[in-house]
Motif scaffolding. Structure first.
Motif, PDB file in Angstrom:
ATOM      1  N   SER A  21       0.864  -1.181   0.000  1.00  0.00           N
ATOM      2  CA  SER A  21       0.000   0.000   0.000  1.00  0.00           C
ATOM      3  C   SER A  21       0.902   1.233   0.000  1.00  0.00           C
ATOM      4  O   SER A  21       2.061   1.168  -0.413  1.00  0.00           O
ATOM      5  CB  SER A  21      -0.918  -0.047   1.221  1.00  0.00           C
ATOM      6  OG  SER A  21      -1.754   1.098   1.266  1.00  0.00           O
ATOM      7  N   ARG A  62      -9.234   6.506   2.204  1.00  0.00           N
ATOM      8  CA  ARG A  62      -8.619   5.551   3.120  1.00  0.00           C
ATOM      9  C   ARG A  62      -7.299   5.016   2.574  1.00  0.00           C
ATOM     10  O   ARG A  62      -7.195   4.677   1.389  1.00  0.00           O
ATOM     11  CB  ARG A  62      -9.569   4.392   3.405  1.00  0.00           C
ATOM     12  CG  ARG A  62     -10.893   4.808   4.056  1.00  0.00           C
ATOM     13  CD  ARG A  62     -11.660   3.575   4.513  1.00  0.00           C
ATOM     14  NE  ARG A  62     -11.795   2.600   3.435  1.00  0.00           N
ATOM     15  CZ  ARG A  62     -11.889   1.286   3.625  1.00  0.00           C
ATOM     16  NH1 ARG A  62     -11.865   0.788   4.845  1.00  0.00           N
ATOM     17  NH2 ARG A  62     -12.024   0.465   2.600  1.00  0.00           N
ATOM     18  N   GLN A 100      -3.720   2.491   3.958  1.00  0.00           N
ATOM     19  CA  GLN A 100      -3.233   1.549   4.966  1.00  0.00           C
ATOM     20  C   GLN A 100      -1.709   1.533   4.888  1.00  0.00           C
ATOM     21  O   GLN A 100      -1.102   0.559   4.451  1.00  0.00           O
ATOM     22  CB  GLN A 100      -3.824   0.154   4.731  1.00  0.00           C
ATOM     23  CG  GLN A 100      -3.725  -0.774   5.926  1.00  0.00           C
ATOM     24  CD  GLN A 100      -4.574  -2.027   5.748  1.00  0.00           C
ATOM     25  OE1 GLN A 100      -5.298  -2.173   4.749  1.00  0.00           O
ATOM     26  NE2 GLN A 100      -4.509  -2.939   6.698  1.00  0.00           N
ATOM     27  N   VAL A 133       0.625  -4.340   3.927  1.00  0.00           N
ATOM     28  CA  VAL A 133      -0.164  -3.246   4.487  1.00  0.00           C
ATOM     29  C   VAL A 133       0.217  -3.039   5.946  1.00  0.00           C
ATOM     30  O   VAL A 133       0.698  -3.948   6.622  1.00  0.00           O
ATOM     31  CB  VAL A 133      -1.681  -3.528   4.385  1.00  0.00           C
ATOM     32  CG1 VAL A 133      -2.130  -3.569   2.940  1.00  0.00           C
ATOM     33  CG2 VAL A 133      -2.032  -4.841   5.101  1.00  0.00           C
ATOM     34  N   VAL A 175      -5.890   1.124   9.195  1.00  0.00           N
ATOM     35  CA  VAL A 175      -6.497   1.869   8.093  1.00  0.00           C
ATOM     36  C   VAL A 175      -6.791   3.274   8.603  1.00  0.00           C
ATOM     37  O   VAL A 175      -7.437   3.435   9.646  1.00  0.00           O
ATOM     38  CB  VAL A 175      -7.799   1.194   7.604  1.00  0.00           C
ATOM     39  CG1 VAL A 175      -8.472   2.050   6.537  1.00  0.00           C
ATOM     40  CG2 VAL A 175      -7.498  -0.201   7.061  1.00  0.00           C
ATOM     41  N   THR A 176      -6.290   4.264   7.894  1.00  0.00           N
ATOM     42  CA  THR A 176      -6.468   5.648   8.322  1.00  0.00           C
ATOM     43  C   THR A 176      -6.960   6.487   7.154  1.00  0.00           C
ATOM     44  O   THR A 176      -6.876   6.072   6.002  1.00  0.00           O
ATOM     45  CB  THR A 176      -5.149   6.222   8.877  1.00  0.00           C
ATOM     46  OG1 THR A 176      -5.370   7.528   9.411  1.00  0.00           O
ATOM     47  CG2 THR A 176      -4.098   6.326   7.775  1.00  0.00           C
ATOM     48  N   GLY A 201      -9.541   4.078  -2.419  1.00  0.00           N
ATOM     49  CA  GLY A 201      -9.053   3.627  -1.124  1.00  0.00           C
ATOM     50  C   GLY A 201      -7.928   2.641  -1.313  1.00  0.00           C
ATOM     51  O   GLY A 201      -8.141   1.543  -1.846  1.00  0.00           O
ATOM     52  N   VAL A 233      -6.235   0.304   0.309  1.00  0.00           N
ATOM     53  CA  VAL A 233      -6.200  -0.573   1.485  1.00  0.00           C
ATOM     54  C   VAL A 233      -6.199  -2.024   1.023  1.00  0.00           C
ATOM     55  O   VAL A 233      -6.614  -2.349  -0.090  1.00  0.00           O
ATOM     56  CB  VAL A 233      -7.401  -0.311   2.417  1.00  0.00           C
ATOM     57  CG1 VAL A 233      -7.387   1.124   2.919  1.00  0.00           C
ATOM     58  CG2 VAL A 233      -8.715  -0.613   1.714  1.00  0.00           C
TER      59      VAL A 233
END
Length: 430
Positions: A145, A179, A181, A209, A213-214, A268, A270
């Motif tokens: 990621s 999102r 990761q 990853v 997750v942010t 995202g 992630v």
């Protein structure tokens, strides 16, 4: 083990090389010919060109005595000399086929996490993964990621750091809810070290990853606090404006800002729901949280300089280029009578002085245009520096009265010499 690492001087490749060295492996760095330097002064280096070395025969001599190969080579943007097909597909395919021919079983491919529809960068990486999977090797494909490091940055990570460091402001596409990761580059290196262990799994694709997750907002704010800057005023930019900026970056830029990065963030970036657990079970280590990585590596003033200069240096380059272009235009628009008047007292013929004025004006326009295009950047900036130095010495010697001009024309050349020296010194991208 004796390990050949391609792209060893790149952002991820350098961290992989460092971790392999820490683990006791003997690393040979495979890098572009012009970059065989002392990045790792104690390690062997061989020249290669992933844009051209697309035949098995190109790789056979470089693999003599090698036990494993790690491919970290990659490009964010295509150029006339480097294409995704060559760098991400044909050259790796030739490299891995050469491994199969020589009986080198262990091969690790650093790919990218994302959907192929997000852009050709991702799609070409995934096609390269599939080509490797067809070979009878003990291969592993890693798809990381968002990769970051507290000890340096490049590409998209540099852009995000710079966005987090804007004076007083934080611009977020939409509400910043995209999102990610993130995983540290050091942990990517540790994953490669684990992949070379005898007990490591083979013939698998593993998503690399981080443990959390942010959102993009949280990610940028955390970096800003690490850099030591005050809390910013957050500006949520409309999605259409962010898309327009990405489109402009795709069309006119040569950095990470583009449609691929925008699509990856929108979707995202992630891993799958069980990606972290599978990573821990298969490789036997747990990646660190971003906050912990930053807590273990305090920022330095150089980090703040780099983050703040990321946008300022290109702006300075554009300003210098426009100064050259406009100076050249003014030089051509200046009437012959004005040229003769300004050079009064010089023994040269008026026609020679006019030709000199027009010639230097033309040189100004050409160099300014090349500076904007970043064509052989260091050479162009050096020629600009020599031109300013020549102007200053020549005019200051032939017409010393100009040192006393009320607007300080010659005196202004002195800080300009420093500005050009700064641009030359910071021209390197890695």
């Amino acid at each position: 083990m004796r390990v050949l690492v391609t792209g060893a001087y790149g952002f991820i490749g350098a961290h992989v090389t460092a971790e392999l060295t820490k683990a006791g492996h003997e690393v040979t760095c495979a890098v572009r010919g012009a970059r065989v330097d002392s990045r790792f002064p104690g390690l062997a280096a061989v020249a290669c060109d992933m844009a051209r070395d697309t035949a098995v025969e190109d790789w056979l001599p470089r693999l003599a005595g090698i036990d494993a190969v790690v491919n970290c080579a990659g490009i964010l943007r295509e150029t006339a000399q480097q294409t995704f097909q060559a760098v991400h597909e044909r050259a790796p395919a030739a490299l891995f086929a050469a491994c199969a021919q020589l009986g080198i079983r262990r091969a690790v491919q650093i790919s990218a996490l994302g959907d192929a529809s997000d852009g050709e960068f991702i799609a070409s990486k995934h096609r390269g993964d599939l080509a490797l999977a067809d070979l009878h090797l003990d291969w592993l494909v890693f798809r990381p990621s968002l990769v970051y490091s507290a000890s340096g940055s490049y590409g998209g990570t540099s852009l995000l750091r710079a966005l987090s460091a804007l004076p007083g402001l934080l611009f977020l596409p939409g509400k910043g809810g995209q999102r990610v990761q993130p995983i540290s580059a050091e942990d990517v290196g540790k994953a490669v070290v684990s992949a070379l262990a005898a007990s490591a799994p083979v013939r698998q694709t593993i998503e690399l990853v981080g443990p959390q997750v942010t959102t993009l907002r949280e990610y940028l704010l955390l970096w800003r606090r690490w850099l030591g800057f005050a809390e910013p005023h957050v500006i949520e930019t409309p999605n259409w404006l962010a898309h327009a900026a990405s489109t402009l970056g795709e069309r006119f830029g040569n950095g990470p800002l583009g449609l691929t990065m925008a699509r990856m963030l929108e979707r995202g970036n992630v891993g799958s729901p069980n990606a972290l657990e599978y990573l821990q079970e298969s490789l036997g280590f747990a990646p660190k949280h971003l906050a912990r990585v930053l807590d273990e590596s305090p920022s330095h003033v150089q980090d703040r300089w780099h983050a703040r200069l990321y946008f300022m240096l290109p702006a300075l380059r554009i300003a210098v280029a426009m100064l050259w272009i406009l100076s050249g235009v003014v030089g051509w628009m200046l009437p012959a009578e004005a040229v003769a008047q300004s050079t009064a007292g010089v023994s040269w013929p008026a026609t020679a002085m006019l030709a000199l004025a027009r010639g230097t004006a033309t040189a100004d326009i050409v160099l300014g245009g090349l500076c904007l295009l970043r064509w052989r950047s260091r050479l162009v900036l050096s020629l600009m520096l020599l031109m300013v130095f020549g102007y200053t010495v020549g005019i200051g010697t032939l017409w010393p009265v100009h040192w006393l001009d009320p607007f300080g024309g010659l005196l202004k050349n002195l800080p300009l010499l420093v500005v050009l020296s700064l641009l030359i010194a910071t021209d390197e991208r890695r």
